[in-house]
Design a protein around this motif. Structure first.
Motif, PDB file in Angstrom:
ATOM      1  N   TRP A  30       0.824  -1.209   0.000  1.00 50.20           N
ATOM      2  CA  TRP A  30       0.000   0.000   0.000  1.00 50.20           C
ATOM      3  C   TRP A  30       0.863   1.266   0.000  1.00 50.20           C
ATOM      4  CZ3 TRP A  30      -3.844   1.769   4.373  1.00 50.20           C
ATOM      5  CH2 TRP A  30      -4.641   2.791   3.861  1.00 50.20           C
ATOM      6  N   PRO A  31       1.807   1.405   0.986  1.00 46.02           N
ATOM      7  CA  PRO A  31       2.646   2.607   0.953  1.00 46.02           C
ATOM      8  C   PRO A  31       3.467   2.719  -0.324  1.00 46.02           C
ATOM      9  CG  PRO A  31       3.044   1.330   2.959  1.00 46.02           C
ATOM     10  CD  PRO A  31       2.081   0.562   2.147  1.00 46.02           C
ATOM     11  N   ALA A  32       3.937   1.573  -0.826  1.00 47.01           N
ATOM     12  CA  ALA A  32       4.755   1.615  -2.039  1.00 47.01           C
ATOM     13  C   ALA A  32       3.913   2.135  -3.201  1.00 47.01           C
ATOM     14  CB  ALA A  32       5.320   0.237  -2.347  1.00 47.01           C
ATOM     15  N   ALA A  33       2.665   1.661  -3.295  1.00 44.35           N
ATOM     16  CA  ALA A  33       1.784   2.126  -4.366  1.00 44.35           C
ATOM     17  C   ALA A  33       1.513   3.619  -4.203  1.00 44.35           C
ATOM     18  CB  ALA A  33       0.477   1.343  -4.335  1.00 44.35           C
ATOM     19  N   GLN A  34       1.324   4.029  -2.957  1.00 46.87           N
ATOM     20  CA  GLN A  34       1.095   5.445  -2.665  1.00 46.87           C
ATOM     21  C   GLN A  34       2.287   6.293  -3.125  1.00 46.87           C
ATOM     22  OE1 GLN A  34      -1.540   5.906   0.229  1.00 46.87           O
ATOM     23  NE2 GLN A  34      -1.902   7.697  -1.025  1.00 46.87           N
ATOM     24  N   ALA A  35       3.489   5.782  -2.886  1.00 42.59           N
ATOM     25  CA  ALA A  35       4.688   6.510  -3.281  1.00 42.59           C
ATOM     26  C   ALA A  35       4.741   6.654  -4.794  1.00 42.59           C
ATOM     27  CB  ALA A  35       5.935   5.794  -2.764  1.00 42.59           C
ATOM     28  N   VAL A  36       4.408   5.558  -5.499  1.00 39.25           N
ATOM     29  CA  VAL A  36       4.433   5.615  -6.958  1.00 39.25           C
ATOM     30  C   VAL A  36       3.416   6.648  -7.445  1.00 39.25           C
ATOM     31  CG1 VAL A  36       3.992   4.318  -9.072  1.00 39.25           C
ATOM     32  CG2 VAL A  36       5.226   3.246  -7.186  1.00 39.25           C
ATOM     33  N   LEU A  37       2.246   6.651  -6.838  1.00 38.79           N
ATOM     34  CA  LEU A  37       1.200   7.599  -7.222  1.00 38.79           C
ATOM     35  C   LEU A  37       1.657   9.037  -6.962  1.00 38.79           C
ATOM     36  CD1 LEU A  37      -1.847   7.755  -8.112  1.00 38.79           C
ATOM     37  CD2 LEU A  37      -2.360   8.003  -5.683  1.00 38.79           C
ATOM     38  N   GLN A  38       2.165   9.272  -5.743  1.00 39.88           N
ATOM     39  CA  GLN A  38       2.567  10.636  -5.371  1.00 39.88           C
ATOM     40  C   GLN A  38       3.745  11.138  -6.186  1.00 39.88           C
ATOM     41  OE1 GLN A  38       3.143  10.661  -1.119  1.00 39.88           O
ATOM     42  NE2 GLN A  38       1.094  11.471  -0.790  1.00 39.88           N
ATOM     43  N   SER A  39       4.579  10.208  -6.666  1.00 45.01           N
ATOM     44  CA  SER A  39       5.754  10.629  -7.418  1.00 45.01           C
ATOM     45  C   SER A  39       5.348  11.287  -8.729  1.00 45.01           C
ATOM     46  CB  SER A  39       6.666   9.442  -7.676  1.00 45.01           C
ATOM     47  OG  SER A  39       6.070   8.589  -8.612  1.00 45.01           O
ATOM     48  N   MET A  40       4.106  11.110  -9.137  1.00 44.58           N
ATOM     49  CA  MET A  40       3.665  11.733 -10.380  1.00 44.58           C
ATOM     50  C   MET A  40       2.728  12.900 -10.106  1.00 44.58           C
ATOM     51  SD  MET A  40       3.298   8.524 -12.838  1.00 44.58           S
ATOM     52  CE  MET A  40       3.928   6.993 -12.241  1.00 44.58           C
ATOM     53  N   GLN A  41       2.744  13.374  -8.839  1.00 43.56           N
ATOM     54  CA  GLN A  41       1.888  14.504  -8.493  1.00 43.56           C
ATOM     55  C   GLN A  41       2.717  15.645  -7.932  1.00 43.56           C
ATOM     56  OE1 GLN A  41      -0.545  12.573  -5.600  1.00 43.56           O
ATOM     57  NE2 GLN A  41      -2.130  12.042  -7.091  1.00 43.56           N
ATOM     58  N   LEU A  42       2.156  16.842  -8.013  1.00 40.42           N
ATOM     59  CA  LEU A  42       2.741  17.983  -7.328  1.00 40.42           C
ATOM     60  C   LEU A  42       1.683  18.451  -6.346  1.00 40.42           C
ATOM     61  CD1 LEU A  42       5.122  19.955  -7.140  1.00 40.42           C
ATOM     62  CD2 LEU A  42       4.012  21.350  -8.857  1.00 40.42           C
ATOM     63  N   GLN A  43       2.006  18.364  -5.045  1.00 41.76           N
ATOM     64  CA  GLN A  43       1.027  18.706  -4.020  1.00 41.76           C
ATOM     65  C   GLN A  43       1.534  19.856  -3.187  1.00 41.76           C
ATOM     66  OE1 GLN A  43       0.073  15.615  -1.321  1.00 41.76           O
ATOM     67  NE2 GLN A  43      -1.562  14.771  -2.575  1.00 41.76           N
ATOM     68  N   ASP A  44       0.635  20.694  -2.688  1.00 41.21           N
ATOM     69  CA  ASP A  44       1.079  21.670  -1.713  1.00 41.21           C
ATOM     70  C   ASP A  44       1.126  20.977  -0.355  1.00 41.21           C
ATOM     71  OD1 ASP A  44      -1.904  21.751  -1.702  1.00 41.21           O
ATOM     72  OD2 ASP A  44      -1.475  22.981   0.037  1.00 41.21           O
ATOM     73  N   SER A  45       1.686  21.685   0.640  1.00 43.58           N
ATOM     74  CA  SER A  45       2.020  21.005   1.899  1.00 43.58           C
ATOM     75  C   SER A  45       0.824  20.390   2.616  1.00 43.58           C
ATOM     76  CB  SER A  45       2.684  21.977   2.849  1.00 43.58           C
ATOM     77  OG  SER A  45       3.487  22.856   2.149  1.00 43.58           O
ATOM     78  N   PHE A  46      -0.327  21.048   2.570  1.00 44.04           N
ATOM     79  CA  PHE A  46      -1.462  20.572   3.349  1.00 44.04           C
ATOM     80  C   PHE A  46      -2.394  19.667   2.547  1.00 44.04           C
ATOM     81  CE2 PHE A  46      -0.028  24.014   5.947  1.00 44.04           C
ATOM     82  CZ  PHE A  46      -0.269  23.566   7.235  1.00 44.04           C
ATOM     83  N   GLY A  47      -1.973  19.341   1.331  1.00 43.67           N
ATOM     84  CA  GLY A  47      -2.789  18.455   0.522  1.00 43.67           C
ATOM     85  C   GLY A  47      -4.064  19.117   0.038  1.00 43.67           C
ATOM     86  N   LEU A  48      -4.047  20.450  -0.112  1.00 47.02           N
ATOM     87  CA  LEU A  48      -5.249  21.164  -0.535  1.00 47.02           C
ATOM     88  C   LEU A  48      -5.442  21.033  -2.036  1.00 47.02           C
ATOM     89  CD1 LEU A  48      -4.607  24.343   1.578  1.00 47.02           C
ATOM     90  CD2 LEU A  48      -6.337  22.622   2.009  1.00 47.02           C
ATOM     91  N   SER A  49      -4.350  20.853  -2.754  1.00 54.50           N
ATOM     92  CA  SER A  49      -4.462  20.723  -4.199  1.00 54.50           C
ATOM     93  C   SER A  49      -3.507  19.644  -4.669  1.00 54.50           C
ATOM     94  CB  SER A  49      -4.077  22.032  -4.865  1.00 54.50           C
ATOM     95  OG  SER A  49      -2.675  22.157  -4.852  1.00 54.50           O
ATOM     96  N   THR A  50      -3.902  18.944  -5.706  1.00 58.08           N
ATOM     97  CA  THR A  50      -3.037  17.915  -6.260  1.00 58.08           C
ATOM     98  C   THR A  50      -3.041  18.073  -7.767  1.00 58.08           C
ATOM     99  OG1 THR A  50      -3.672  16.471  -4.465  1.00 58.08           O
ATOM    100  CG2 THR A  50      -2.630  15.452  -6.353  1.00 58.08           C
TER     101      THR A  50
END
Lengths: 294, 439
Positions: A30-50
């Protein structure tokens, strides 16, 4: 001999596997999949926008010379930590194995560093080597005229983190080597001794080859250790400095993600790191394991 | 006593016991204060809690500044952020850009109907935490700035006047040379290279550290510390380092013990280090304003703020916000402020608190403790209001990394500053992209 287990009900093996699968799933996949997903996103610190940015994070990463240099630093660091850690602990284990009196005390003393938390280990070494107040640096300058300063000299800084990381891991390696040595049948060694083999010869031709499964296991574990578990030591001793000369890959993941709040960039780095370690482990199993006698 | 009155008494007692628990609103406060400062925070909460019955402030230590901010970010994502979060000054731009995650302090005060005058605050402090619209975004809590410390005994031994601190960088270099000639191994060291020698240095000389008025104009700001003045200063420091006049002792506040132990004779760092110096130094020491270059027009202006402010997180109940507002009102009280200033060495944040402290004779008893205040109580300019940039934690690390190459003799000042700018600007670029998407 038939090794296969037989189950009456086809679902039973799955049922028995479930707890393990759940743990691996929740804490690894699960965390590994999350990392792969997040690696293709640009997020602000509080997760308000992705924002979906595709491979942009990776492009930025590989265009950054500092990041590429970090690979060299990591390679040097891991080779030193794994090699020194294994050689030193093997040496200690061989000596401990021959000791007759006070063996328990000797062994316990060697195992103690393993109980020390990495950050504490780092602080311990910093105190000893601090250019202003360290006991060791003071002694080096007094008796040898050697000015130790890991704040400015990358060689000194690398020596310091390798020493701290190896010191921390020696106990673990030592335990496995000692167990390995003690499981070698005494009769083999006695037979060789009767044939006139000296201790050194006995070590090279009997003990070391018989220890090869242990050594191989420790090689894999130590490389993984150097890659992942050493960031607390680095954080407490050099913080990656001087410059970026001791900032290994995992330390940069921590720095950018946890301290800097750049989740996308940090996730991209951890994906790269994951691939590197997977590749290394495959290489080890493919090529090094062939030389192992079980 | 007859039966009905017994029942009544019992009922009243039950009510009396239940009432405070029912009415009291809890306000969570996450902070990063350790040691003596942790006790200070707990005392503030306790004093406020004892002063009234409606609200209860619950302070919780959440690790150092980076850690508590990260913890709050994670908590916000999970929907259980604290009411009040202490954020260090380098996190300010990030907090300001996260509009949906925070509630401006000005708004909290107004909606709660609590009297609050932002003008009572020291301008260089409050301006830093005020948005372009004039609304105060966070509550200034513990503020420090950069000052100069020196060892008077070492000055005497080197034939320097112990009652006259070097006021300018040329004087400083001369003093360092004399100290070295008298056998001092470490004439000068500094903590926080980026904060002291680039950020505060820029404001002090009324020169831009970054475009867009150091980031106050918006997230399109980019670093600008390759001006002739910055290069001159770092060339100067590089030369001092080569000659053994300036000795680098590490990042952040790692250099403090080197001054306190007497190893280094002169030191630039946080006014908050006063607590350590006054406690540990076994020699006569002096505090003085940061040195400057006398030929720069407008210098000295004012120095840069450090420390932290209190942010109010979004999505809480009105009653809870009322509690936050009452607590902030309590903290603004000049007596409370002045006591905190004397206790911690942080700046008094209101002008009234400064005057109160002055009247009490504190600055006469402990000479030099007013240096930080006088450096800050000045009318700021657009260039000197402060530095507010995104991803600033990363930018500071980059500056540390690159300037270390100067002290190691691997890069010239120009090469290092330009490399730091280029790498730092990539961080600002990422921040701009991420915040644009948030709006």
């Amino acid at each position: 001999m038939e090794k296969r287990a037989r189950f009456k009900h086809p679902l039973l093996p799955w049922l028995l596997l479930t707890p393990q699968l759940l743990i691996v799933g929740v804490f690894f996949f699960w965390p590994a999949a999350q990392a792969v997903l997040q690696s293709m996103q640009l997020q602000d610190s509080f997760g308000l926008s992705t924002q979906w940015v595709g491979l942009d994070n990776f492009k930025t990463l590989f265009a950054d010379r500092a990041y590429l240099e970090s690979f060299q630093t990591t390679a040097l660091f891991s080779v030193l930590v794994a090699a020194l850690g294994i050689v030193l602990s093997l040496m200690l284990a061989v000596f401990a194995d021959r000791i007759v009196r006070g063996a328990l005390l000797y062994r316990s003393l060697l195992i103690i560093p393993y109980a020390v938390a990495p950050a504490v280990a780092g602080v311990l070494w910093v105190f000893m080597f601090s250019p202003s107040i360290g006991v060791v640096s003071w002694w080096l300058s007094r008796s040898l005229g050697f000015e130790w300063n890991h704040l400015l000299h990358s060689g000194h800084a690398m020596t310091l983190i390798v020493a701290a990381a190896v010191w921390k891991q020696i106990s673990y390696n030592f335990l496995f080597f000692l167990a390995g040595l003690q499981s070698i049948p005494k009769s083999l060694i006695e037979a060789a001794a009767i044939d006139g083999a000296r201790p050194w010869r006995r070590f090279w031709t009997i003990q070391l080859p018989l220890l090869s499964p242990t050594t191989f296991f420790l090689l894999v574990i130590n490389v993984v250790y150097a890659f992942f578990d050493t960031f607390a030591i680095i954080d407490a001793t050099t913080s990656g400095g001087p410059g970026r000369d001791t900032a290994i890959l995992v330390y940069k993941v921590y720095q950018d993600g946890v301290k800097g709040g750049d989740l996308g960039g940090s996730a991209a780095q951890s994906v790269v790191l994951m691939l590197v370690v997977v590749a290394l482990t495959v290489v080890q199993f493919r090529f090094v394991e062939k030389k192992v006698n079980y | 006593m007859n039966k009905p009155s017994l029942v009544l008494a019992g009922g009243l007692m039950a009510l009396a016991l239940a009432a405070p628990a029912q009415a009291q609103v809890e306000v969570q406060w996450w902070h990063s204060m350790t040691g003596g400062l942790n006790e200070w925070v707990n005392d503030l909460a306790k004093q406020f809690n004892d002063s009234q019955k409606d609200y209860k402030i619950v302070p919780t230590f959440k690790g150092n500044y980076d850690e508590s901010m990260t913890a709050a970010m994670a908590a916000f994502r999970a929907g259980n952020a604290p009411h009040i979060l202490q954020v260090f000054e380098v996190g300010t731009a990030t907090m300001m850009a996260s509009k949906a995650a925070i509630k401006p302090v000005g708004e909290v005060m107004k909606q709660s109907g609590v009297q609050f005058d932002p003008k009572a605050y020291v301008p260089a402090v409050s301006a830093y935490y005020t948005a372009a619209s004039g609304e105060m975004m966070s509550f200034p809590f513990n503020s420090s700035t950069t000052i100069f410390y020196y060892n008077k005994d070492a000055f005497k031994a080197a034939g320097l006047d112990p009652n006259k601190a070097p006021a300018t960088w040329p004087e400083m270099t001369l003093a360092a040379a004399k100290l070295k000639a008298s056998g001092h191994k470490c004439p000068y060291t500094s903590s926080w290279v980026s904060w002291v020698h680039l950020e505060s240095f820029s404001l002090w000389h009324n020169t831009l550290f970054a475009t867009q008025n150091n980031g106050f104009g918006g997230p399109s700001a980019r670093l600008a510390f390759n001006s002739p003045l910055h290069l001159r200063h770092f060339d100067n420091l590089a030369n001092m380092s080569k000659q053994g006049l300036f000795v680098y002792k590490g990042r952040a506040s790692a250099a403090v013990p080197a001054f306190v132990s007497g190893e280094c004779a002169m030191f630039t760092g946080s006014s908050g280090s006063y607590a350590d110096v006054s406690k540990g130094a076994k020699f006569a020491y002096g505090l003085a304003p940061l040195p400057y270059y006398p030929d720069v027009p407008g210098a000295p202006q004012n120095t840069a703020i450090g420390g932290a402010s209190l942010w109010v997180m979004a999505g809480k109940k009105p009653a809870e916000y009322k509690g936050v507002a009452e607590f902030f009102k309590y903290l603004s009280n000049p007596e409370v402020q002045s006591a905190s200033h004397k206790r911690t060495g942080y700046l008094p944040i209101t002008v009234a608190a400064f005057q109160l402290t002055e009247k009490s004779g504190f600055y006469k008893d402990k000479p030099g403790t007013d240096v930080a205040v006088t450096q800050m109580i000045r009318k700021t300019t657009d260039k000197s209001r402060g530095i507010r940039l995104g991803n600033f934690v990363n930018v500071r690390t980059i500056i540390d990394e690159e300037t270390e190459a100067i002290w190691a003799g691997k890069k010239t000042a120009k090469e290092a500053l330009e490399a730091a700018m280029q790498r730092g600007n990539e961080q600002l670029d990422r921040f701009e992209k991420a915040t644009k998407a948030a709006h």
